[in-house]
Design a protein around this motif. Structure first.
Motif, PDB file in Angstrom:
ATOM      1  N   SER A  74       0.781  -1.166   0.015  1.00  0.00           N
ATOM      2  CA  SER A  74       0.070   0.147  -0.035  1.00  0.00           C
ATOM      3  C   SER A  74       0.832   1.165  -0.087  1.00  0.00           C
ATOM      4  O   SER A  74       0.431   2.319  -0.325  1.00  0.00           O
ATOM      5  N   TRP A  75       2.149   1.300   0.492  1.00  0.00           N
ATOM      6  CA  TRP A  75       2.988   2.482   0.669  1.00  0.00           C
ATOM      7  C   TRP A  75       3.252   3.021  -0.784  1.00  0.00           C
ATOM      8  O   TRP A  75       3.361   4.220  -0.533  1.00  0.00           O
ATOM      9  N   ALA A  76       3.073   2.238  -1.909  1.00  0.00           N
ATOM     10  CA  ALA A  76       3.183   3.082  -3.182  1.00  0.00           C
ATOM     11  C   ALA A  76       1.947   4.159  -3.298  1.00  0.00           C
ATOM     12  O   ALA A  76       2.110   4.864  -4.168  1.00  0.00           O
ATOM     13  N   HIS A  77       0.978   3.726  -2.720  1.00  0.00           N
ATOM     14  CA  HIS A  77      -0.515   4.522  -2.948  1.00  0.00           C
ATOM     15  C   HIS A  77      -0.723   5.691  -1.846  1.00  0.00           C
ATOM     16  O   HIS A  77      -1.596   6.298  -2.062  1.00  0.00           O
ATOM     17  N   HIS A  78      -0.045   5.715  -0.808  1.00  0.00           N
ATOM     18  CA  HIS A  78      -0.277   6.697   0.261  1.00  0.00           C
ATOM     19  C   HIS A  78       0.975   7.171   0.833  1.00  0.00           C
ATOM     20  O   HIS A  78       1.954   6.604   0.768  1.00  0.00           O
ATOM     21  N   GLY A  79       0.674   8.332   1.484  1.00  0.00           N
ATOM     22  CA  GLY A  79       2.003   9.085   1.874  1.00  0.00           C
ATOM     23  C   GLY A  79       2.213   9.080   3.489  1.00  0.00           C
ATOM     24  O   GLY A  79       2.825  10.021   3.986  1.00  0.00           O
ATOM     25  N   ALA A  80       1.658   8.315   4.155  1.00  0.00           N
ATOM     26  CA  ALA A  80       1.649   8.183   5.750  1.00  0.00           C
ATOM     27  C   ALA A  80       3.020   8.081   6.199  1.00  0.00           C
ATOM     28  O   ALA A  80       3.681   7.316   5.636  1.00  0.00           O
ATOM     29  N   ALA A  81       3.165   8.809   7.164  1.00  0.00           N
ATOM     30  CA  ALA A  81       4.453   8.683   7.731  1.00  0.00           C
ATOM     31  C   ALA A  81       4.738   7.464   8.909  1.00  0.00           C
ATOM     32  O   ALA A  81       5.758   7.117   9.113  1.00  0.00           O
ATOM     33  N   GLY A  82       3.750   7.142   9.424  1.00  0.00           N
ATOM     34  CA  GLY A  82       3.633   6.051  10.690  1.00  0.00           C
ATOM     35  C   GLY A  82       3.737   4.662  10.039  1.00  0.00           C
ATOM     36  O   GLY A  82       3.388   4.447   8.887  1.00  0.00           O
ATOM     37  N   PRO A  83       4.056   3.739  10.802  1.00  0.00           N
ATOM     38  CA  PRO A  83       3.992   2.487  10.546  1.00  0.00           C
ATOM     39  C   PRO A  83       2.413   1.881   9.969  1.00  0.00           C
ATOM     40  O   PRO A  83       1.352   2.561  10.681  1.00  0.00           O
ATOM     41  N   VAL A 129     -12.764  -2.729   9.301  1.00  0.00           N
ATOM     42  CA  VAL A 129     -13.555  -1.394   9.291  1.00  0.00           C
ATOM     43  C   VAL A 129     -14.004  -1.457  10.972  1.00  0.00           C
ATOM     44  O   VAL A 129     -13.891  -0.419  11.339  1.00  0.00           O
ATOM     45  N   ALA A 130     -14.847  -2.351  11.227  1.00  0.00           N
ATOM     46  CA  ALA A 130     -15.534  -2.494  12.490  1.00  0.00           C
ATOM     47  C   ALA A 130     -14.286  -2.390  13.823  1.00  0.00           C
ATOM     48  O   ALA A 130     -14.558  -1.366  14.663  1.00  0.00           O
ATOM     49  N   VAL A 131     -13.386  -3.091  13.358  1.00  0.00           N
ATOM     50  CA  VAL A 131     -12.235  -3.316  14.807  1.00  0.00           C
ATOM     51  C   VAL A 131     -11.417  -1.890  14.697  1.00  0.00           C
ATOM     52  O   VAL A 131     -11.459  -1.326  15.829  1.00  0.00           O
ATOM     53  N   ASN A 132     -11.547  -1.187  13.432  1.00  0.00           N
ATOM     54  CA  ASN A 132     -10.672   0.086  13.445  1.00  0.00           C
ATOM     55  C   ASN A 132     -11.599   1.170  14.376  1.00  0.00           C
ATOM     56  O   ASN A 132     -11.013   1.953  14.989  1.00  0.00           O
ATOM     57  N   ARG A 133     -12.749   1.117  13.843  1.00  0.00           N
ATOM     58  CA  ARG A 133     -13.890   2.124  14.422  1.00  0.00           C
ATOM     59  C   ARG A 133     -13.669   1.777  16.300  1.00  0.00           C
ATOM     60  O   ARG A 133     -13.904   2.956  16.803  1.00  0.00           O
ATOM     61  N   ARG A 134     -13.953   0.778  16.642  1.00  0.00           N
ATOM     62  CA  ARG A 134     -13.948   0.312  18.007  1.00  0.00           C
ATOM     63  C   ARG A 134     -12.573   0.763  18.623  1.00  0.00           C
ATOM     64  O   ARG A 134     -12.961   1.013  19.847  1.00  0.00           O
ATOM     65  N   VAL A 135     -11.409   0.837  18.064  1.00  0.00           N
ATOM     66  CA  VAL A 135     -10.254   1.132  18.594  1.00  0.00           C
ATOM     67  C   VAL A 135     -10.137   2.694  18.763  1.00  0.00           C
ATOM     68  O   VAL A 135      -9.078   3.324  19.219  1.00  0.00           O
ATOM     69  N   GLY A 136     -11.107   3.565  18.088  1.00  0.00           N
ATOM     70  CA  GLY A 136     -10.892   4.830  17.865  1.00  0.00           C
ATOM     71  C   GLY A 136     -10.188   5.390  16.728  1.00  0.00           C
ATOM     72  O   GLY A 136     -10.050   6.870  16.716  1.00  0.00           O
ATOM     73  N   ALA A 137     -10.083   4.574  15.812  1.00  0.00           N
ATOM     74  CA  ALA A 137      -9.159   5.054  14.327  1.00  0.00           C
ATOM     75  C   ALA A 137     -10.214   5.771  13.612  1.00  0.00           C
ATOM     76  O   ALA A 137     -11.459   5.831  13.835  1.00  0.00           O
ATOM     77  N   ARG A 138      -9.764   6.743  12.744  1.00  0.00           N
ATOM     78  CA  ARG A 138     -10.656   7.604  11.817  1.00  0.00           C
ATOM     79  C   ARG A 138     -10.265   7.359  10.061  1.00  0.00           C
ATOM     80  O   ARG A 138      -9.125   7.195  10.288  1.00  0.00           O
ATOM     81  N   VAL A 139     -11.218   7.592   9.406  1.00  0.00           N
ATOM     82  CA  VAL A 139     -10.973   7.499   8.181  1.00  0.00           C
ATOM     83  C   VAL A 139     -10.157   8.822   7.772  1.00  0.00           C
ATOM     84  O   VAL A 139     -10.758   9.798   7.958  1.00  0.00           O
ATOM     85  N   ALA A 140      -8.805   8.749   7.301  1.00  0.00           N
ATOM     86  CA  ALA A 140      -8.171  10.249   6.863  1.00  0.00           C
ATOM     87  C   ALA A 140      -8.086  10.427   5.458  1.00  0.00           C
ATOM     88  O   ALA A 140      -7.572  11.307   5.248  1.00  0.00           O
ATOM     89  N   GLY A 141      -8.709   9.547   4.609  1.00  0.00           N
ATOM     90  CA  GLY A 141      -8.619   9.717   3.099  1.00  0.00           C
ATOM     91  C   GLY A 141      -8.948   8.282   2.586  1.00  0.00           C
ATOM     92  O   GLY A 141      -8.930   7.169   3.026  1.00  0.00           O
ATOM     93  N   THR A 142      -9.069   8.538   1.210  1.00  0.00           N
ATOM     94  CA  THR A 142      -9.157   7.417   0.294  1.00  0.00           C
ATOM     95  C   THR A 142      -8.378   7.294  -0.866  1.00  0.00           C
ATOM     96  O   THR A 142      -7.725   8.384  -1.279  1.00  0.00           O
ATOM     97  N   PHE A 143      -7.942   6.044  -1.341  1.00  0.00           N
ATOM     98  CA  PHE A 143      -7.120   6.080  -2.753  1.00  0.00           C
ATOM     99  C   PHE A 143      -7.575   4.952  -3.442  1.00  0.00           C
ATOM    100  O   PHE A 143      -8.288   4.072  -2.913  1.00  0.00           O
TER     101      PHE A 143
END
Length: 159
Positions: A74-83, A129-143
């Motif tokens: 996925s790294w080729a498609h997004h520019g996030a700095a974290g793991p 998706v349900a797991v990510n929402r339950r831990v408090g993550a948010r959608v930061a973008g789409t690609f």
């Protein structure tokens, strides 16, 4: 190795380990997940991983992957700095008990403790998706990766 208390109602031992992921753990993940040609590359780039073991058997797994330019990453498609969190797998017999949330939360909190923010990539229909929402993550973008739309998750608000 850090031993973590499992979420309420769980009996497997959740442990956190520095990467890369050893071959024996990769083999156990493969038995749960099925064939995944990307697993060796992702495991080699793992900053850390969490595993859940019950009665000596791996029943859950998640890793935090450092930047990876392997084909299909996925790294080729997004520019996030974290793991990037990924390879979440929970034995079907252990699903619905909060184990996925425990694994993802443990990895995301460990990344945050290092001063960085974890991200994840999912398809909109993924069970993660349900797991990510339950831990408090948010959608930061789409690609898009080929014809597929993917969501980029930010775990800055993980609990």
């Amino acid at each position: 190795m850090t031993v973590l208390l499992p979420p309420a109602g769980l009996h497997p031992a959740l442990t956190l380990h520095p990467g890369p992921v050893p071959a024996a753990v990769q083999a156990a993940v493969g038995r749960l997940r099925g064939p995944d040609p990307r697993l060796p590359g992702r495991a080699a780039h793992a900053a850390l991983y969490a595993q859940a073991v019950a009665d000596g058997t791996l029943v859950g797994f998640c890793l935090a992957e450092e930047p990876n330019t392997e084909p299909g990453a996925s790294w080729a498609h997004h520019g996030a700095a974290g793991p990037e969190l990924g390879v979440l797998v929970v034995d079907p017999r252990w699903r619905g008990r909060g184990l996925g949330v425990g694994l993802v939360g443990a990895v995301a909190r460990a990344v945050a403790a290092s001063g960085r923010t974890a991200v994840a990539v999912t398809a909109p229909a993924s069970p993660a998706v349900a797991v990510n929402r339950r831990v408090g993550a948010r959608v930061a973008g789409t690609f898009r990766r080929g014809p597929e739309e993917l969501w980029l998750w930010d775990f800055a608000g993980v609990r």
